[in-house]
Design a protein around this motif. Structure first.
Motif, PDB file in Angstrom:
ATOM      1  N   GLY A 140       1.106  -1.498   0.204  1.00 36.20           N
ATOM      2  CA  GLY A 140       0.093  -0.068  -0.267  1.00 36.20           C
ATOM      3  C   GLY A 140       0.726   1.104  -0.136  1.00 36.20           C
ATOM      4  N   VAL A 141       1.835   1.188   0.951  1.00 36.45           N
ATOM      5  CA  VAL A 141       2.690   2.003   0.660  1.00 36.45           C
ATOM      6  C   VAL A 141       3.557   2.498  -0.250  1.00 36.45           C
ATOM      7  CG1 VAL A 141       4.822   3.558   1.931  1.00 36.45           C
ATOM      8  CG2 VAL A 141       3.822   2.288   3.195  1.00 36.45           C
ATOM      9  N   VAL A 142       4.036   1.466  -1.251  1.00 34.55           N
ATOM     10  CA  VAL A 142       4.514   1.716  -2.227  1.00 34.55           C
ATOM     11  C   VAL A 142       3.488   1.563  -3.672  1.00 34.55           C
ATOM     12  CG1 VAL A 142       6.121   0.391  -3.927  1.00 34.55           C
ATOM     13  CG2 VAL A 142       7.147   0.232  -1.599  1.00 34.55           C
ATOM     14  N   ARG A 143       3.004   1.194  -3.622  1.00 27.70           N
ATOM     15  CA  ARG A 143       1.435   1.787  -4.818  1.00 27.70           C
ATOM     16  C   ARG A 143       0.284   1.863  -4.516  1.00 27.70           C
ATOM     17  NH1 ARG A 143       2.630  -1.809  -9.556  1.00 27.70           N
ATOM     18  NH2 ARG A 143       5.057  -2.175  -9.683  1.00 27.70           N
ATOM     19  N   PRO A 144       0.290   3.109  -3.740  1.00 25.79           N
ATOM     20  CA  PRO A 144      -1.195   4.096  -3.319  1.00 25.79           C
ATOM     21  C   PRO A 144      -2.065   3.929  -4.645  1.00 25.79           C
ATOM     22  CG  PRO A 144       1.222   5.261  -3.507  1.00 25.79           C
ATOM     23  CD  PRO A 144       1.412   3.966  -3.798  1.00 25.79           C
ATOM     24  N   GLN A 145      -3.038   3.132  -4.238  1.00 24.70           N
ATOM     25  CA  GLN A 145      -3.970   3.845  -5.500  1.00 24.70           C
ATOM     26  C   GLN A 145      -4.789   5.221  -5.057  1.00 24.70           C
ATOM     27  OE1 GLN A 145      -4.231   1.260  -7.680  1.00 24.70           O
ATOM     28  NE2 GLN A 145      -2.231   0.353  -6.380  1.00 24.70           N
ATOM     29  N   PRO A 146      -5.859   5.739  -5.929  1.00 27.59           N
ATOM     30  CA  PRO A 146      -6.544   6.456  -5.715  1.00 27.59           C
ATOM     31  C   PRO A 146      -7.202   7.111  -4.926  1.00 27.59           C
ATOM     32  CG  PRO A 146      -6.383   6.206  -7.958  1.00 27.59           C
ATOM     33  CD  PRO A 146      -5.483   4.956  -7.673  1.00 27.59           C
ATOM     34  N   ASP A 147      -7.665   6.328  -3.870  1.00 29.11           N
ATOM     35  CA  ASP A 147      -8.642   6.749  -2.883  1.00 29.11           C
ATOM     36  C   ASP A 147      -8.527   7.595  -1.690  1.00 29.11           C
ATOM     37  OD1 ASP A 147     -10.751   5.594  -1.596  1.00 29.11           O
ATOM     38  OD2 ASP A 147     -10.819   3.955  -2.452  1.00 29.11           O
ATOM     39  N   PRO A 148      -9.099   8.967  -1.501  1.00 26.45           N
ATOM     40  CA  PRO A 148      -8.755   9.836  -0.655  1.00 26.45           C
ATOM     41  C   PRO A 148      -9.295   9.351   0.584  1.00 26.45           C
ATOM     42  CG  PRO A 148     -10.488  10.116  -1.915  1.00 26.45           C
ATOM     43  CD  PRO A 148     -10.180   9.127  -2.536  1.00 26.45           C
ATOM     44  N   ASP A 149     -10.077   8.422   0.594  1.00 25.44           N
ATOM     45  CA  ASP A 149     -10.633   7.482   2.145  1.00 25.44           C
ATOM     46  C   ASP A 149      -9.567   6.731   2.410  1.00 25.44           C
ATOM     47  OD1 ASP A 149     -13.150   9.099   1.476  1.00 25.44           O
ATOM     48  OD2 ASP A 149     -14.091   7.165   0.206  1.00 25.44           O
ATOM     49  N   LEU A 150      -9.035   6.321   1.602  1.00 27.93           N
ATOM     50  CA  LEU A 150      -7.875   4.756   2.602  1.00 27.93           C
ATOM     51  C   LEU A 150      -6.126   5.657   3.071  1.00 27.93           C
ATOM     52  CD1 LEU A 150      -8.480   2.268   0.329  1.00 27.93           C
ATOM     53  CD2 LEU A 150      -9.602   2.753   2.459  1.00 27.93           C
ATOM     54  N   ASP A 151      -5.623   5.157   3.779  1.00 30.03           N
ATOM     55  CA  ASP A 151      -4.533   5.818   4.531  1.00 30.03           C
ATOM     56  C   ASP A 151      -3.655   5.494   3.386  1.00 30.03           C
ATOM     57  OD1 ASP A 151      -2.296   6.118   5.794  1.00 30.03           O
ATOM     58  OD2 ASP A 151      -3.081   6.256   7.948  1.00 30.03           O
ATOM     59  N   PRO A 152      -2.845   5.819   2.609  1.00 28.89           N
ATOM     60  CA  PRO A 152      -1.403   4.583   1.763  1.00 28.89           C
ATOM     61  C   PRO A 152      -0.343   3.425   3.290  1.00 28.89           C
ATOM     62  CG  PRO A 152      -1.713   6.869   1.980  1.00 28.89           C
ATOM     63  CD  PRO A 152      -2.203   7.236   2.745  1.00 28.89           C
ATOM     64  N   ALA A 153      -0.893   4.687   4.706  1.00 32.34           N
ATOM     65  CA  ALA A 153      -0.067   3.396   5.379  1.00 32.34           C
ATOM     66  C   ALA A 153      -0.813   2.329   5.552  1.00 32.34           C
ATOM     67  CB  ALA A 153       0.418   4.215   6.609  1.00 32.34           C
ATOM     68  N   SER A 154      -2.282   2.155   5.520  1.00 26.70           N
ATOM     69  CA  SER A 154      -2.925   0.857   6.207  1.00 26.70           C
ATOM     70  C   SER A 154      -3.279  -0.197   5.385  1.00 26.70           C
ATOM     71  CB  SER A 154      -4.110   1.502   6.334  1.00 26.70           C
ATOM     72  OG  SER A 154      -4.497   1.556   5.261  1.00 26.70           O
ATOM     73  N   THR A 155      -3.649  -1.171   6.315  1.00 33.84           N
ATOM     74  CA  THR A 155      -3.807  -2.273   5.527  1.00 33.84           C
ATOM     75  C   THR A 155      -4.949  -2.447   4.425  1.00 33.84           C
ATOM     76  OG1 THR A 155      -2.972  -3.493   7.247  1.00 33.84           O
ATOM     77  CG2 THR A 155      -4.831  -4.563   6.233  1.00 33.84           C
ATOM     78  N   GLU A 156      -5.604  -1.452   4.851  1.00 32.48           N
ATOM     79  CA  GLU A 156      -6.580  -1.705   3.706  1.00 32.48           C
ATOM     80  C   GLU A 156      -6.133  -1.184   2.051  1.00 32.48           C
ATOM     81  OE1 GLU A 156      -8.465  -1.365   7.471  1.00 32.48           O
ATOM     82  OE2 GLU A 156      -6.864  -0.147   6.346  1.00 32.48           O
ATOM     83  N   MET A 157      -5.224   0.230   2.522  1.00 35.05           N
ATOM     84  CA  MET A 157      -4.334   0.504   0.898  1.00 35.05           C
ATOM     85  C   MET A 157      -3.429  -0.584   0.384  1.00 35.05           C
ATOM     86  SD  MET A 157      -4.165   2.806  -1.090  1.00 35.05           S
ATOM     87  CE  MET A 157      -4.149   4.601  -0.765  1.00 35.05           C
ATOM     88  N   GLY A 158      -3.036  -1.268   1.537  1.00 35.59           N
ATOM     89  CA  GLY A 158      -2.645  -2.530   0.920  1.00 35.59           C
ATOM     90  C   GLY A 158      -3.346  -3.901  -0.176  1.00 35.59           C
ATOM     91  N   ILE A 159      -4.084  -3.824   0.511  1.00 36.06           N
ATOM     92  CA  ILE A 159      -5.760  -4.804  -0.110  1.00 36.06           C
ATOM     93  C   ILE A 159      -5.846  -4.094  -1.317  1.00 36.06           C
ATOM     94  CG2 ILE A 159      -7.767  -5.891   0.255  1.00 36.06           C
ATOM     95  CD1 ILE A 159      -7.179  -6.648   3.523  1.00 36.06           C
TER      96      ILE A 159
END
Length: 503
Positions: A346-365
């Motif tokens: 999630g940190v290296v490949r963050p997605q363009p979703d303003p509701d997700l923290d790039p440092a989170s498990t949710e962004m990784g998923i």
């Protein structure tokens, strides 16, 4: 505890798998119909009347589906979730990806004295500790002390600060069980991790009726407070483990009953891995002639975050490549590492979703969904909430797992394919399959990932049939009330059937 295992190269595995395995006494299934009837005999046993089985078997050479049962029912995958995590990180980060942990000072250096703080900026590296250093937990920290001495530094006037802000501060996955927290498989997730975020407790039972002797590594660190209420029972008694650690503390009470003459090692999780990291680091620096005069701090305790643009980087530490970390994740079913690499994605490949923290498990998923979509998985129906499978909120179908496994078997990047296949436990040889499938045609002829939670069990991977055909299989059981061992024996019996399949 040191674990020694035989390493079987992928080339050796493929060579072994190509050899027709010896037949067992049972007849070899020679058609999909015979194979299906034989599998059904195992999955429809009366002991599973209150359980759900989902299964798929696919001929990887022809693409034919040889067997399926409830392929589209969502079930808990347990640690089969690690297949999804490791496939995504290998594809998107690459097998050669490494973590870099930097050590800075925000002060000046004069006459061997740092007038300021020592700051360790975490990268999410999960493996600083003993696993890749022949069990030597503090080798990395001793090397850091030597690097300081080589720069002429002998005194640090300020504090030792751990910066874990590469990840968010959520220490657990959604839906994790509170009673898993004291144990290594429930270790807290952190951007700065040491020794799998655990201490290794060694209990020795000498004579029945006396207290057990307890010590812990690294070097009886005072970061944890262990109350020894363990007792020694007769040598022929069973071990009864009782360990308590109140939430958000490092006060551990051990009241285990240990048989006489036995030495037992248990890895126990700590709370606040960041403070644990810098606590042990400070102690190692002091033991190696670096005078540290300040305290230990979590970066979250600071009113102002470090300014790395004006700080001085003293040195860096680089992790082993991701392929080796993934091997530990799948072979040993290492939960913490799975969570760490997923957050890294999630940190290296963050997605363009303003509701997700790039440092989170949710962004990784969210980032991992790219791989799942490429594999043909219906991303509108898959539900993954962590990277390890420890949560009971994870839901996948057998069809989804089969799609992922088929994609990785044929992955266009040979290095990704190699790393993924090589990470899976080999039947009767290593990892979580070391003590399973130790006889018959499945021995050394299966690479598969296990998964176990209370009431959930899975085994998914690859086997070569008696005719030399590569087969993909997914076996998932949920809601069973029999012991996990009984379900595993059923899985193993089905896999042996696949190894004997001769068409």
């Amino acid at each position: 505890m040191m674990h020694f295992r035989t390493r079987l190269s992928l080339a050796a595995f493929l060579a072994l798998a190509a050899v027709t395995p010896p037949a067992l006494a049972q007849p070899e299934p020679t058609s999909p119909q015979e194979l299906g009837r034989a599998i059904d005999e195992h999955l429809k046993q009366p002991l599973y009347e209150n359980a759900i089985w989902a299964a798929i078997v696919i001929d990887l050479a022809s693409g034919e589906t040889l067997y399926q049962r409830h392929p589209r029912i969502s079930l808990m995958p347990a640690s089969n979730a690690k297949l999804f995590t490791t496939a995504a990180v290998l594809e998107q980060l690459g097998p050669d990806f490494t973590y870099t942990t930097d050590v800075f000072t925000d002060g000046t250096i004069e006459a061997g004295v740092i007038t300021g703080n020592l700051i360790v900026r975490g990268s999410g590296d999960p493996v600083i500790g003993g696993r890749f250093n022949k069990g030597d937990m503090t080798e990395v920290f001793r090397n850091w002390a030597e690097m300081l001495r080589q720069q002429g530094i002998h005194t640090i006037q300020g504090d030792v600060i751990g910066d874990d802000d590469i990840f968010d501060d959520t220490p657990f996955g959604p839906g994790w069980s509170w009673d898993d927290e004291p144990f290594d498989y429930g270790a807290e997730i952190s951007g700065l991790s040491f020794n799998d975020n655990t201490v290794s407790v060694i209990m020795t039972g000498r004579a029945a009726g006396r207290p057990a002797e307890i010590r812990w590594e690294p070097f009886n660190t005072p970061y944890v407070d262990i109350h020894n209420a363990a007792v020694i029972v007769p040598a022929d008694a069973r071990k009864d483990e009782e360990i308590e650690r109140p939430r958000a503390t490092n006060a551990i009470r051990i009241a285990t009953e240990l048989p006489a003459g036995r030495i037992d090692t248990t890895a126990l999780a700590v709370t606040n891995p960041t403070l644990y990291f810098v606590h042990v680091l400070r102690d190692v620096l002091r033991a190696n002639r670096i005078d540290v005069r300040g305290e230990i701090l979590d970066v979250d305790d600071l009113s102002l975050k470090p300014n790395y643009a004006s700080a001085s980087r003293l040195f860096s530490h680089t992790s082993p490549p991701l392929a080796r970390i993934v091997e530990v994740i799948n072979k040993e079913s290492q939960n913490l590492y799975a969570e760490q690499v997923l957050r890294t994605l999630g940190v290296v490949r963050p997605q363009p979703d303003p509701d997700l923290d790039p440092a989170s498990t949710e962004m990784g998923i969210e980032a991992a969904r790219y791989t799942y979509a490429r594999a043909g998985v219906d991303t509108s129906r898959i539900q993954l909430v962590d990277g390890s499978g420890l949560s009971r909120m994870n839901l996948v179908t057998a069809e989804m797992t089969a799609s992922l496994l088929r994609y990785m078997w044929r992955h266009p990047d040979a290095a990704v394919r190699q790393a993924f296949l090589a990470s899976l436990p080999v039947a009767g040889v290593d990892g979580t399959l070391e003590r399973r499938l130790r006889t018959g045609p499945a021995l050394r002829n299966v690479r598969a990932k296990t998964g176990t939670l209370t009431g959930a069990s899975a085994l998914s991977g690859y086997v070569t049939s008696a005719a030399g055909t590569p087969l993909l299989f997914v076996l998932m059981s949920n809601n069973h009330t029999v012991r996990a061992g009984a379900v595993q024996r059923t899985q193993d019996a089905v896999v042996q059937l696949l190894a004997r399949y001769n068409r």
